[in-house]
Design a protein around this motif. Structure first.
Motif, PDB file in Angstrom:
ATOM      1  N   GLY A  58       6.786   3.895  14.564  1.00  0.00           N
ATOM      2  CA  GLY A  58       7.046   4.912  13.555  1.00  0.00           C
ATOM      3  C   GLY A  58       6.596   4.328  12.226  1.00  0.00           C
ATOM      4  O   GLY A  58       6.179   3.171  12.169  1.00  0.00           O
ATOM      5  N   CYS A  59       6.665   5.099  11.165  1.00  0.00           N
ATOM      6  CA  CYS A  59       6.195   4.608   9.874  1.00  0.00           C
ATOM      7  C   CYS A  59       6.919   5.368   8.771  1.00  0.00           C
ATOM      8  O   CYS A  59       7.057   6.596   8.847  1.00  0.00           O
ATOM      9  CB  CYS A  59       4.689   4.844   9.773  1.00  0.00           C
ATOM     10  N   LEU A  60       7.352   4.650   7.734  1.00  0.00           N
ATOM     11  CA  LEU A  60       8.056   5.313   6.633  1.00  0.00           C
ATOM     12  C   LEU A  60       7.143   6.298   5.897  1.00  0.00           C
ATOM     13  O   LEU A  60       7.627   7.202   5.234  1.00  0.00           O
ATOM     14  CB  LEU A  60       8.607   4.271   5.649  1.00  0.00           C
ATOM     15  N   SER A  61       5.828   6.145   6.053  1.00  0.00           N
ATOM     16  CA  SER A  61       4.895   7.083   5.420  1.00  0.00           C
ATOM     17  C   SER A  61       4.600   8.301   6.287  1.00  0.00           C
ATOM     18  O   SER A  61       3.915   9.221   5.840  1.00  0.00           O
ATOM     19  CB  SER A  61       3.576   6.378   5.082  1.00  0.00           C
TER      20      SER A  61
ATOM     21  N   THR B 293       0.834  -1.212   0.000  1.00  0.00           N
ATOM     22  CA  THR B 293       0.000   0.000   0.000  1.00  0.00           C
ATOM     23  C   THR B 293       0.868   1.261   0.000  1.00  0.00           C
ATOM     24  O   THR B 293       0.543   2.241  -0.664  1.00  0.00           O
ATOM     25  CB  THR B 293      -0.875   0.007   1.290  1.00  0.00           C
ATOM     26  N   GLN B 294       1.962   1.212   0.757  1.00  0.00           N
ATOM     27  CA  GLN B 294       2.826   2.385   0.896  1.00  0.00           C
ATOM     28  C   GLN B 294       3.580   2.739  -0.373  1.00  0.00           C
ATOM     29  O   GLN B 294       4.083   3.848  -0.509  1.00  0.00           O
ATOM     30  CB  GLN B 294       3.827   2.162   2.038  1.00  0.00           C
ATOM     31  N   VAL B 295       3.675   1.759  -1.297  1.00  0.00           N
ATOM     32  CA  VAL B 295       4.326   2.054  -2.577  1.00  0.00           C
ATOM     33  C   VAL B 295       3.269   2.064  -3.691  1.00  0.00           C
ATOM     34  O   VAL B 295       3.574   1.850  -4.861  1.00  0.00           O
ATOM     35  CB  VAL B 295       5.492   1.083  -2.877  1.00  0.00           C
TER      36      VAL B 295
ATOM     37  N   GLN C 171       1.392  -6.400  12.813  1.00  0.00           N
ATOM     38  CA  GLN C 171       0.074  -5.782  13.000  1.00  0.00           C
ATOM     39  C   GLN C 171       0.017  -4.395  12.352  1.00  0.00           C
ATOM     40  O   GLN C 171      -0.979  -4.015  11.736  1.00  0.00           O
ATOM     41  CB  GLN C 171      -0.267  -5.715  14.491  1.00  0.00           C
ATOM     42  N   HIS C 172       1.119  -3.652  12.466  1.00  0.00           N
ATOM     43  CA  HIS C 172       1.206  -2.322  11.856  1.00  0.00           C
ATOM     44  C   HIS C 172       1.083  -2.431  10.324  1.00  0.00           C
ATOM     45  O   HIS C 172       0.322  -1.695   9.692  1.00  0.00           O
ATOM     46  CB  HIS C 172       2.543  -1.692  12.274  1.00  0.00           C
ATOM     47  N   GLU C 173       1.840  -3.382   9.750  1.00  0.00           N
ATOM     48  CA  GLU C 173       1.832  -3.531   8.276  1.00  0.00           C
ATOM     49  C   GLU C 173       0.495  -4.070   7.781  1.00  0.00           C
ATOM     50  O   GLU C 173       0.012  -3.672   6.712  1.00  0.00           O
ATOM     51  CB  GLU C 173       2.977  -4.427   7.804  1.00  0.00           C
ATOM     52  N   MET C 174      -0.121  -4.966   8.548  1.00  0.00           N
ATOM     53  CA  MET C 174      -1.420  -5.496   8.121  1.00  0.00           C
ATOM     54  C   MET C 174      -2.479  -4.397   8.155  1.00  0.00           C
ATOM     55  O   MET C 174      -3.401  -4.401   7.339  1.00  0.00           O
ATOM     56  CB  MET C 174      -1.820  -6.708   8.961  1.00  0.00           C
ATOM     57  N   ASP C 175      -2.339  -3.462   9.067  1.00  0.00           N
ATOM     58  CA  ASP C 175      -3.234  -2.297   9.075  1.00  0.00           C
ATOM     59  C   ASP C 175      -3.108  -1.524   7.763  1.00  0.00           C
ATOM     60  O   ASP C 175      -4.110  -1.099   7.187  1.00  0.00           O
ATOM     61  CB  ASP C 175      -2.874  -1.352  10.231  1.00  0.00           C
ATOM     62  N   HIS C 176      -1.860  -1.342   7.289  1.00  0.00           N
ATOM     63  CA  HIS C 176      -1.660  -0.632   6.009  1.00  0.00           C
ATOM     64  C   HIS C 176      -2.481  -1.295   4.903  1.00  0.00           C
ATOM     65  O   HIS C 176      -3.082  -0.623   4.072  1.00  0.00           O
ATOM     66  CB  HIS C 176      -0.190  -0.655   5.597  1.00  0.00           C
ATOM     67  N   LEU C 177      -2.469  -2.640   4.883  1.00  0.00           N
ATOM     68  CA  LEU C 177      -3.190  -3.359   3.819  1.00  0.00           C
ATOM     69  C   LEU C 177      -4.695  -3.117   3.910  1.00  0.00           C
ATOM     70  O   LEU C 177      -5.415  -3.258   2.931  1.00  0.00           O
ATOM     71  CB  LEU C 177      -2.895  -4.866   3.876  1.00  0.00           C
TER      72      LEU C 177
HETATM   73 NI    NI Z   1       3.853   2.068   8.376  1.00  0.00          NI
END
Ligand code: NI
Length: 171
Positions: free
Chosen positions: A91-94, A50-52, A133-139
């Protein structure tokens, strides 16, 4: 391998819900390799497709100290979760330079396809469990700052937009 552009909050594309991957083919393996290169170059511990701006269920992560233990999760599912929760600083790269605490399950059992298309299942805890859990939230189109109060979130939004404007004028 190429480095991919990472979307920055509050880009509305970060709220897109990712679709399952139908087949782990060459296109997906190239995406995985580019995402890993992008994550390592940005010094992140995890990155969701999602982030890319690719809206398919693909996550890469590496929470090892040595930064040489990549994990690839395609169509991930959390099949078991602990009742116990932890409040870890995320934190988050986005959302560069923003860190805050979000409640997460302390331990999770994850089921996902790997880069080779094989089904894997593993238990994890600590930083890696938080990261999954953080990355699955992005999805699902959710960014971690959405767990924070609306006051904090508005402040972050303003700061991010100001930063984007500054960067745009700095040619
Ligand atoms: Ni993130």
């Amino acid at each position: 391998m190429s480095l991919l552009n990472i979307l920055r909050y509050p880009d509305p594309r970060l709220h897109t819900v990712a679709k399952p991957v139908h087949e782990v083919d060459e296109r997906i393996r190239t995406l995985v390799d580019d995402m890993l290169a992008t994550m390592y170059a940005a010094d992140g511990v995890g990155l969701a497709a999602t982030q890319v701006d690719v809206h398919e269920q693909v996550i890469v992560l590496d929470t090892s100290e040595s930064r040489d233990r990549p994990r690839v999760l395609i169509n991930p599912e959390i099949v078991e979760r602990s009742d116990e929760t932890v409040l870890a600083e995320e934190g988050c790269l986005s959302v560069p330079l923003v860190y805050d605490k979000v409640p997460r399950h302390a331990r999770v059992t994850v089921q996902a396809l790997g880069r080779d298309g094989a089904l894997q299942r593993f238990d994890t805890e600590g930083l890696e469990a938080v990261c999954v859990q953080h990355e699955m939230d992005h999805l699902r189109g959710k960014v971690f700052v959405e767990y924070l109060s609306s006051l904090k979130r508005d402040r972050i939004k303003t700061r991010m937009l100001k930063k984007a404007r500054e960067e745009a004028t700095r040619v």
